[in-house]
Design an enzyme around this catalytic site. Structure first.
Site, PDB file in Angstrom:
ATOM      1  N   TYR A  88      53.962  33.930 -56.515  1.00 31.56           N
ATOM      2  CA  TYR A  88      55.285  34.463 -56.191  1.00 31.56           C
ATOM      3  C   TYR A  88      55.177  35.501 -55.066  1.00 31.56           C
ATOM      4  CZ  TYR A  88      60.071  34.330 -57.646  1.00 31.56           C
ATOM      5  OH  TYR A  88      61.409  34.070 -57.702  1.00 31.56           O
ATOM      6  N   ASP A 115      62.266  37.005 -43.336  1.00 33.96           N
ATOM      7  CA  ASP A 115      62.044  38.449 -43.423  1.00 33.96           C
ATOM      8  C   ASP A 115      60.737  38.719 -42.690  1.00 33.96           C
ATOM      9  OD1 ASP A 115      61.317  41.001 -44.101  1.00 33.96           O
ATOM     10  OD2 ASP A 115      61.574  40.745 -46.264  1.00 33.96           O
ATOM     11  N   LYS A 146      61.756  36.454 -53.360  1.00 36.75           N
ATOM     12  CA  LYS A 146      62.860  35.516 -53.512  1.00 36.75           C
ATOM     13  C   LYS A 146      63.089  34.807 -52.181  1.00 36.75           C
ATOM     14  CE  LYS A 146      64.358  35.558 -57.766  1.00 36.75           C
ATOM     15  NZ  LYS A 146      62.990  35.374 -58.245  1.00 36.75           N
TER      16      LYS A 146
HETATM   17  C1  F6R Z   1      62.552  42.071 -53.817  1.00 39.26           C
HETATM   18  C2  F6R Z   1      62.334  43.126 -52.870  1.00 39.26           C
HETATM   19  C3  F6R Z   1      62.212  44.507 -53.368  1.00 39.26           C
HETATM   20  C4  F6R Z   1      60.768  44.848 -53.702  1.00 39.26           C
HETATM   21  C5  F6R Z   1      60.606  46.324 -54.107  1.00 39.26           C
HETATM   22  C6  F6R Z   1      59.177  46.721 -54.340  1.00 39.26           C
HETATM   23  O1  F6R Z   1      62.435  40.829 -53.223  1.00 39.26           O
HETATM   24  O2  F6R Z   1      62.248  42.878 -51.714  1.00 39.26           O
HETATM   25  O3  F6R Z   1      63.041  44.750 -54.477  1.00 39.26           O
HETATM   26  O4  F6R Z   1      60.300  44.012 -54.716  1.00 39.26           O
HETATM   27  O5  F6R Z   1      61.144  47.140 -53.123  1.00 39.26           O
HETATM   28  O6  F6R Z   1      58.449  46.345 -53.236  1.00 39.26           O
HETATM   29  P1  F6R Z   1      56.857  46.576 -53.102  1.00 39.26           P
HETATM   30  O7  F6R Z   1      56.217  45.864 -54.267  1.00 39.26           O
HETATM   31  O8  F6R Z   1      56.563  45.925 -51.790  1.00 39.26           O
HETATM   32  O9  F6R Z   1      56.662  48.052 -53.122  1.00 39.26           O
HETATM   33 MG    MG Z   2      61.898  41.437 -48.072  1.00 39.20          MG
HETATM   34 MG    MG Z   3      65.119  39.222 -47.861  1.00 37.69          MG
END
Ligand code: F6R
Ligand code: MG
Ligand code: MG
Length: 365
Positions: free
Chosen positions: A230, A11, A233
């Site tokens: 962390y 990513d 994923k």
């Molecule tokens: C999980 C993911 C999304 C983010 C969510 C909040 O791996 O990519 O579910 O966790 O969109 O993202 P932030 O914390 O970057 O605002």
């Molecule tokens: Mg991502």
């Molecule tokens: Mg991804």
């Protein structure tokens, strides 16, 4: 000629949150790989699933080749530069180290690699998943390679019926690669006992017991072990050779109709069903659901055919409808019980802080 398939996925930024990469970064990755093509690699394919870009490289330089890994790293770096120019969200997210150090393993991107002498016909599958973890492939692999309910070849084909050897890694062990080999059918229950725990035990590879050939290679990357915390994923990638001494393509695909519940989904912190989707599908509902795509190729003299999208078929439309219902059902219970992951698997540390503060206010009567 011994051929190596190197599949690397990362990513490096996406539009509108964690949904899908832009055309511009995909094009930059394609240009970077394409420019090298004649010198280093025999062929390549580039695609995306959710917010991750997958690079498939065909070459004869063996697994872990520094030059090949550097090419993928450079392509992701070039794509990241565009992601930054465009102001994409999470630009360079999975490139956890600043400098390339000989191999992309341990630097953030997910890797699956496999070397073999090309068969006269060499069909194989490239699986790429988003919003989930490497252990998401445990159950489909167990069913496709060890269960005659999904793989009738285990009953009908004398070579497939000799069974398979699974190499399983304990991904919680950070001091080195802690692995075990288990052969089916004899050790099927031992294998199931490990594979039930998707967060800890992950299938790394599978070999045929009929001819010793490698059938599958899966990534075992844990971003948390690399970053020390962390950071998301691990959105796994996997290569599976099919037919003859291996399961048929349809036998490998069949278990994906279950839409089994995996870790991932919103904030990498929930349980959701794994939905088989067309390649190039983004992410939407509740930053999910967890998705997997599968491209089928034939390989000949180191050249790839165009891919066939294995989940682009009316049957899988019906499967997707069923799995959407399953996603809706578990979402209806919000944060409660198994809908949200246990503490150790939550992508965000906020709840630990909250629990710490509450712990101070608890008192014993
Ligand atoms: C999980 C993911 C999304 C983010 C969510 C909040 O791996 O990519 O579910 O966790 O969109 O993202 P932030 O914390 O970057 O605002
Ligand atoms: Mg991502
Ligand atoms: Mg991804």
């Amino acid at each position: 000629m011994e051929i190596t398939l190197t599949a690397i996925k990362a990513d490096i930024g996406s539009i509108g949150g964690h949904l899908a990469p832009s055309k511009a970064i995909l094009n930059r990755v394609k240009e970077t790989i394409g420019a090298e093509k004649s010198n280093l690699i025999l062929d390549h394919f580039i695609g995306h699933t959710g917010d991750d870009i997958a690079i498939l490289l065909v070459h004869d330089r063996g697994e872990g080749s520094e030059a090949v890994h550097r090419l993928a790293w450079d392509a992701f770096q070039a794509g990241t530069a565009v992601a930054k120019e465009q102001g994409l969200y999470g630009a360079g997210q999975d490139l956890l180290k600043d400098a390339f150090s000989g191999n992309v393993r341990g630097l953030g991107p997910a890797v699956a690699e496999m070397s073999f002498t090309e068969r006269e016909n060499e069909p194989f599958l490239l699986f790429t998943a988003d919003k989930t973890e490497p252990g998401a492939y445990n159950l489909p692999l167990y069913l496709a390679f060890a269960d005659p309910m999904y793989n009738p070849g285990l009953l009908l084909s004398p070579t497939v019926g000799k069974g398979f050897t699974f190499t399983v890694m304990d991904v919680s062990h950070t001091e080195g690669d802690r692995v075990i080999e288990l052969s089916t059918p004899e050790e099927a229950y031992d294998l199931a006992a490990l594979l039930r725990d998707n967060g800890r035990f992950v299938v790394e590879s599978i070999h045929s017991r009929a001819d010793g050939e490698q059938a599958a290679s899966c990534c075992t990357t844990r971003l948390r072990n690399i970053a020390g915390k962390y950071v998301g994923k691990d959105d796994p990638i996997m290569l599976v050779r099919t037919q003859k001494t291996f399961p048929a393509t349809g036998e490998v695909l069949a278990p994906f109709e279950i839409g089994h519940l995996v870790a991932g989904f919103m904030r990498g912190s929930h349980t959701g069903p794994l939905m088989p989707v067309k390649e190039g599908t983004g992410v939407s509902f509740f930053d999910g659901p967890p998705i997997v795509s599968c491209l089928a190729f034939s390989l000949h003299n180191g050249k790839l055919t165009e891919p066939v999208d294995a989940f682009d078929h009316p049957y899988w439309d019906w499967v997707r409808d069923n799995i959407a219902r399953k996603a809706h059902d578990i979402r209806a219970q919000g944060f409660s019980g198994p809908a949200m992951l246990p503490y150790a698997d939550l992508e965000y540390g906020g709840i630990t802080e909250r629990m710490g503060k509450l712990a101070e206010r608890f008192h014993c009567r």
